[in-house]
Design a protein around this motif. Sequence first.
Motif, PDB file in Angstrom:
ATOM      1  N   VAL A  92     131.860  59.870 -48.739  1.00  0.00           N
ATOM      2  CA  VAL A  92     130.443  59.582 -48.956  1.00  0.00           C
ATOM      3  C   VAL A  92     129.574  60.400 -48.006  1.00  0.00           C
ATOM      4  O   VAL A  92     129.847  60.453 -46.796  1.00  0.00           O
ATOM      5  CB  VAL A  92     130.140  58.081 -48.747  1.00  0.00           C
ATOM      6  CG1 VAL A  92     128.666  57.790 -49.013  1.00  0.00           C
ATOM      7  CG2 VAL A  92     131.022  57.224 -49.640  1.00  0.00           C
ATOM      8  N   THR A  93     128.542  60.993 -48.558  1.00  0.00           N
ATOM      9  CA  THR A  93     127.522  61.699 -47.782  1.00  0.00           C
ATOM     10  C   THR A  93     126.158  61.294 -48.329  1.00  0.00           C
ATOM     11  O   THR A  93     125.984  61.180 -49.546  1.00  0.00           O
ATOM     12  CB  THR A  93     127.691  63.221 -47.899  1.00  0.00           C
ATOM     13  OG1 THR A  93     128.931  63.599 -47.308  1.00  0.00           O
ATOM     14  CG2 THR A  93     126.561  63.970 -47.202  1.00  0.00           C
ATOM     15  N   GLU A  94     125.204  61.074 -47.444  1.00  0.00           N
ATOM     16  CA  GLU A  94     123.839  60.767 -47.883  1.00  0.00           C
ATOM     17  C   GLU A  94     122.907  61.903 -47.482  1.00  0.00           C
ATOM     18  O   GLU A  94     123.034  62.471 -46.389  1.00  0.00           O
ATOM     19  CB  GLU A  94     123.361  59.460 -47.253  1.00  0.00           C
ATOM     20  CG  GLU A  94     124.072  58.227 -47.790  1.00  0.00           C
ATOM     21  CD  GLU A  94     123.456  56.947 -47.272  1.00  0.00           C
ATOM     22  OE1 GLU A  94     122.493  56.445 -47.893  1.00  0.00           O
ATOM     23  OE2 GLU A  94     123.938  56.459 -46.240  1.00  0.00           O
ATOM     24  N   ASP A 169     125.212  50.636 -57.037  1.00  0.00           N
ATOM     25  CA  ASP A 169     124.208  50.032 -56.157  1.00  0.00           C
ATOM     26  C   ASP A 169     122.912  49.901 -56.948  1.00  0.00           C
ATOM     27  O   ASP A 169     122.310  50.907 -57.326  1.00  0.00           O
ATOM     28  CB  ASP A 169     124.002  50.906 -54.924  1.00  0.00           C
ATOM     29  CG  ASP A 169     123.098  50.259 -53.891  1.00  0.00           C
ATOM     30  OD1 ASP A 169     122.292  49.377 -54.258  1.00  0.00           O
ATOM     31  OD2 ASP A 169     123.196  50.637 -52.705  1.00  0.00           O
ATOM     32  N   TYR A 172     119.723  52.036 -56.491  1.00  0.00           N
ATOM     33  CA  TYR A 172     119.663  53.433 -56.938  1.00  0.00           C
ATOM     34  C   TYR A 172     119.624  53.445 -58.466  1.00  0.00           C
ATOM     35  O   TYR A 172     120.649  53.238 -59.124  1.00  0.00           O
ATOM     36  CB  TYR A 172     120.889  54.203 -56.445  1.00  0.00           C
ATOM     37  CG  TYR A 172     120.915  54.432 -54.953  1.00  0.00           C
ATOM     38  CD1 TYR A 172     120.524  55.651 -54.404  1.00  0.00           C
ATOM     39  CD2 TYR A 172     121.346  53.428 -54.084  1.00  0.00           C
ATOM     40  CE1 TYR A 172     120.549  55.867 -53.044  1.00  0.00           C
ATOM     41  CE2 TYR A 172     121.366  53.630 -52.712  1.00  0.00           C
ATOM     42  CZ  TYR A 172     120.969  54.854 -52.190  1.00  0.00           C
ATOM     43  OH  TYR A 172     120.991  55.063 -50.838  1.00  0.00           O
ATOM     44  N   HIS A 193     127.538  59.698 -57.980  1.00  0.00           N
ATOM     45  CA  HIS A 193     126.406  60.171 -57.191  1.00  0.00           C
ATOM     46  C   HIS A 193     125.171  59.386 -57.633  1.00  0.00           C
ATOM     47  O   HIS A 193     124.821  59.393 -58.824  1.00  0.00           O
ATOM     48  CB  HIS A 193     126.186  61.666 -57.408  1.00  0.00           C
ATOM     49  CG  HIS A 193     127.397  62.508 -57.135  1.00  0.00           C
ATOM     50  ND1 HIS A 193     128.209  62.301 -56.041  1.00  0.00           N
ATOM     51  CD2 HIS A 193     127.934  63.562 -57.806  1.00  0.00           C
ATOM     52  CE1 HIS A 193     129.187  63.203 -56.046  1.00  0.00           C
ATOM     53  NE2 HIS A 193     129.047  63.964 -57.104  1.00  0.00           N
ATOM     54  N   ARG A 203     116.322  60.002 -52.001  1.00  0.00           N
ATOM     55  CA  ARG A 203     117.592  59.873 -51.296  1.00  0.00           C
ATOM     56  C   ARG A 203     118.728  60.016 -52.305  1.00  0.00           C
ATOM     57  O   ARG A 203     118.650  59.496 -53.428  1.00  0.00           O
ATOM     58  CB  ARG A 203     117.689  58.523 -50.583  1.00  0.00           C
ATOM     59  CG  ARG A 203     119.010  58.281 -49.850  1.00  0.00           C
ATOM     60  CD  ARG A 203     119.065  56.876 -49.243  1.00  0.00           C
ATOM     61  NE  ARG A 203     118.149  56.744 -48.131  1.00  0.00           N
ATOM     62  CZ  ARG A 203     118.491  56.836 -46.842  1.00  0.00           C
ATOM     63  NH1 ARG A 203     119.771  57.060 -46.507  1.00  0.00           N
ATOM     64  NH2 ARG A 203     117.606  56.684 -45.885  1.00  0.00           N
ATOM     65  N   ARG A 205     122.891  59.316 -52.600  1.00  0.00           N
ATOM     66  CA  ARG A 205     124.140  58.775 -52.046  1.00  0.00           C
ATOM     67  C   ARG A 205     125.265  59.386 -52.867  1.00  0.00           C
ATOM     68  O   ARG A 205     125.492  59.013 -54.020  1.00  0.00           O
ATOM     69  CB  ARG A 205     124.179  57.254 -52.113  1.00  0.00           C
ATOM     70  CG  ARG A 205     125.420  56.665 -51.435  1.00  0.00           C
ATOM     71  CD  ARG A 205     125.373  55.142 -51.401  1.00  0.00           C
ATOM     72  NE  ARG A 205     126.441  54.585 -50.588  1.00  0.00           N
ATOM     73  CZ  ARG A 205     127.649  54.254 -51.055  1.00  0.00           C
ATOM     74  NH1 ARG A 205     127.928  54.405 -52.349  1.00  0.00           N
ATOM     75  NH2 ARG A 205     128.562  53.777 -50.250  1.00  0.00           N
ATOM     76  N   LEU A 207     129.080  60.339 -53.696  1.00  0.00           N
ATOM     77  CA  LEU A 207     130.379  59.702 -53.490  1.00  0.00           C
ATOM     78  C   LEU A 207     131.425  60.313 -54.411  1.00  0.00           C
ATOM     79  O   LEU A 207     131.189  60.474 -55.614  1.00  0.00           O
ATOM     80  CB  LEU A 207     130.266  58.195 -53.749  1.00  0.00           C
ATOM     81  CG  LEU A 207     131.521  57.339 -53.526  1.00  0.00           C
ATOM     82  CD1 LEU A 207     131.119  55.928 -53.099  1.00  0.00           C
ATOM     83  CD2 LEU A 207     132.399  57.258 -54.778  1.00  0.00           C
TER      84      LEU A 207
END
Length: 239
Positions: A92-94, A169, A172, A193, A203, A205, A207
């Motif tokens: 995971v990168t944000e 989520d 999002y 993603h 933003r 997120r 993944l």
Amino acid sequence: MKLAIKTIINGAEIPYTRVLEWERRRALVVLRKLGVKPAGRDLAGMRQQLAERKQALGAAGMMRILRRELALSGPLATLTAALSCGRRRFSVTELVMSGGTAEQFVDWLNERARINDERSMLAGTPDHYLIRIGANGVQDVVETNGGSPLAARFFIDYQDLSSLRSPVDPAYPLQVAGVARSGGGRAIGGVRHQFRNEGTGFRARLLVEFPLLMLPQVVTGHQWHLASEFSNWIEAAFA
């Protein structure tokens, strides 16, 4: 539009210079793999060299160069997925952008994929060799995942979310998600993603799901791959 992009990995903000340095190291590796002597250490110059070399080789030429790696990584991925019994690790990168909207970027990304704009897709990060939607609507991808020593080939079906393990989520509202399968059809992972507008920008997120028994350095290394490719794609989308 020039955006400021904040990168967050494992809850910590990463200076953008470190993301660029990761890309620079990978560019040197890939240029040499593709038989090109780097003209220098300037990242813009290496990006141009990579684009020209990949275009000159074409997909068939790059597959010839990568054939031994792909012959090893394909069976390994299938075995790792089988032994993992559907369990996954998440990479995971944000990213947080200072401007633009999530809708604008997702529309840009989906359109680049739809029309098979391979130059834009491959420019995401040096480790991309093939990103192409086939006649069946499934995306054929050849890339080096994170910290792996081998390039891999897999197929992402964005109409299939059946075996994804990552939760949606609800904060999002937009996502780009799909199951990744081996050439033989086994589910080996996937992407989820997710995007939302936030403040004056948006933003992301990002993944990727890997089999549980995938080497940890591949999973953690892929956080940098995600930071690099999506930062470059976002800059291209809002250029």
